[in-house]
Design an enzyme around this catalytic site. Structure first.
Site, mmCIF file in Angstrom:
data_model
loop_
_atom_site.group_PDB
_atom_site.id
_atom_site.type_symbol
_atom_site.label_atom_id
_atom_site.label_comp_id
_atom_site.label_asym_id
_atom_site.label_seq_id
_atom_site.Cartn_x
_atom_site.Cartn_y
_atom_site.Cartn_z
ATOM 1 N N SER A 141 0.840 -1.239 -0.121
ATOM 2 C CA SER A 141 0.209 0.006 0.051
ATOM 3 C C SER A 141 0.972 1.248 -0.170
ATOM 4 O O SER A 141 2.110 1.374 0.478
ATOM 5 C CB SER A 141 -1.025 -0.158 1.325
ATOM 6 O OG SER A 141 -1.871 -1.153 1.590
HETATM 7 N N1 SAH Z 1 -0.730 -4.066 3.524
HETATM 8 C C1 SAH Z 1 -0.352 -4.660 2.681
HETATM 9 C C2 SAH Z 1 -1.336 -4.791 1.459
HETATM 10 C C3 SAH Z 1 -1.062 -5.945 0.596
HETATM 11 S S1 SAH Z 1 -2.437 -5.878 -0.839
HETATM 12 C C4 SAH Z 1 1.198 -4.243 2.238
HETATM 13 O O1 SAH Z 1 1.053 -3.232 2.351
HETATM 14 O O2 SAH Z 1 1.894 -4.936 1.728
HETATM 15 C C5 SAH Z 1 -3.818 -6.773 0.180
HETATM 16 C C6 SAH Z 1 -3.403 -8.301 0.499
HETATM 17 O O3 SAH Z 1 -4.662 -8.753 0.932
HETATM 18 C C7 SAH Z 1 -2.768 -9.051 -0.715
HETATM 19 O O4 SAH Z 1 -1.657 -9.663 -0.165
HETATM 20 C C8 SAH Z 1 -3.941 -10.206 -0.870
HETATM 21 O O5 SAH Z 1 -3.400 -11.755 -1.175
HETATM 22 C C9 SAH Z 1 -4.489 -10.052 0.723
HETATM 23 N N2 SAH Z 1 -5.896 -10.731 0.788
HETATM 24 C C10 SAH Z 1 -7.067 -10.572 -0.108
HETATM 25 N N3 SAH Z 1 -8.062 -11.454 0.252
HETATM 26 C C11 SAH Z 1 -7.639 -11.892 1.639
HETATM 27 C C12 SAH Z 1 -8.227 -12.556 2.193
HETATM 28 N N4 SAH Z 1 -9.623 -13.068 2.433
HETATM 29 N N5 SAH Z 1 -7.614 -13.029 3.378
HETATM 30 C C13 SAH Z 1 -6.461 -12.669 3.850
HETATM 31 N N6 SAH Z 1 -5.619 -11.912 2.819
HETATM 32 C C14 SAH Z 1 -6.313 -11.515 1.799
#
Ligand code: SAH
Length: 219
Positions: A61
């Site tokens: 993010s």
């Molecule tokens: N805060 C993280 C954001 C990653 S993007 C960062 O800054 O790196 C969002 C993440 O949510 C992705 O890695 C995706 O795989 C995960 N995601 C999507 N649906 C999900 C679910 N049901 N349970 C757990 N993770 C999930």
């Protein structure tokens, strides 16, 4: 590149200048080495004003979004926090600086293991990270003082509301697949929730039982 200087500039120009004034959040973001959470080829962009690819069609993010979501939780240091979507682990590392224990869920195992490795390197010893569908929360560890969801859903999964402590706060993007509103929900009583819209945002989809189905990943 001097990462400490780049990080200070990131915090001044992208975070403080845009109104984030929670000193604990500012200090945490000055401290956590964001570049370690992306591929080495992207280190030169690690402190830029945007999200970056982390593989598996997912993104780390934007720094401002991490700051805005984290400060909306008003963490004091003693909380148990549920994080959904660990991704790179960067947001997890920031939360780990600010609360007592972080329970984080990531559905993609390759991302979860990379996040775990870097969190260990950063000595974030107060993080429990598991692989699974985070749309149903983490019942065994509930209730939580705060819940932060880093992926967008059509609506707030009911399990999050159930797993939120009375007085606790949830922050998450809610809306369509391509754009959402960041909302903040405070559980004011057993059956009473106070909802507030914070800003427009764009997150990758929350995929699972109480989110989008996986077809949404394509295209
Ligand atoms: N805060 C993280 C954001 C990653 S993007 C960062 O800054 O790196 C969002 C993440 O949510 C992705 O890695 C995706 O795989 C995960 N995601 C999507 N649906 C999900 C679910 N049901 N349970 C757990 N993770 C999930």
């Amino acid at each position: 590149m001097d990462f400490t200087i780049a990080r200070r500039r990131m915090v001044e120009t992208q975070i403080v200048a845009r109104g984030v004034d929670d000193q604990r959040v500012i200090d945490a973001m000055l401290k956590v080495p964001r570049h370690l959470f992306v591929d080495e080829a992207l280190w030169g962009h690690a402190y830029a004003d945007g999200s970056l690819p982390i593989g598996e069609k997912q993104t780390i993010s934007q720094p401002f979004m991490v700051a805005a979501m984290t400060s909306a939780l008003h963490l004091k240091g003693d909380e148990r926090v549920l994080e959904i979507g660990a991704g790179s682990g960067y947001q997890t590392a920031v939360l780990a600086q600010l609360a007592r224990r972080i329970y984080s869920i990531e559905r993609i195992s390759s991302l979860a293991s990379r996040a775990r490795r870097i969190l260990d390197k950063c000595r974030a010893t107060n993080v429990n990270l598991k692989i699974g569908d985070g749309t149903i929360g983490w019942k065994e560890q509930a209730p939580f003082d705060a819940i932060l969801v880093a992926a967008g859903a059509p609506e707030v999964p009911r399990d999050y509301l159930e797993q939120l402590e009375i007085g606790g706060t949830l922050v998450m993007p809610v809306g369509g697949r391509d754009s959402q509103e960041l909302i903040r929900v405070v559980r004011t009583a057993e059956d009473d929730f106070d909802e507030q819209r914070l800003m427009s945002c764009r997150f990758v989809p929350l995929i699972g039982e109480q989110g989008w189905n996986s077809d949404c990943e394509e295209g």
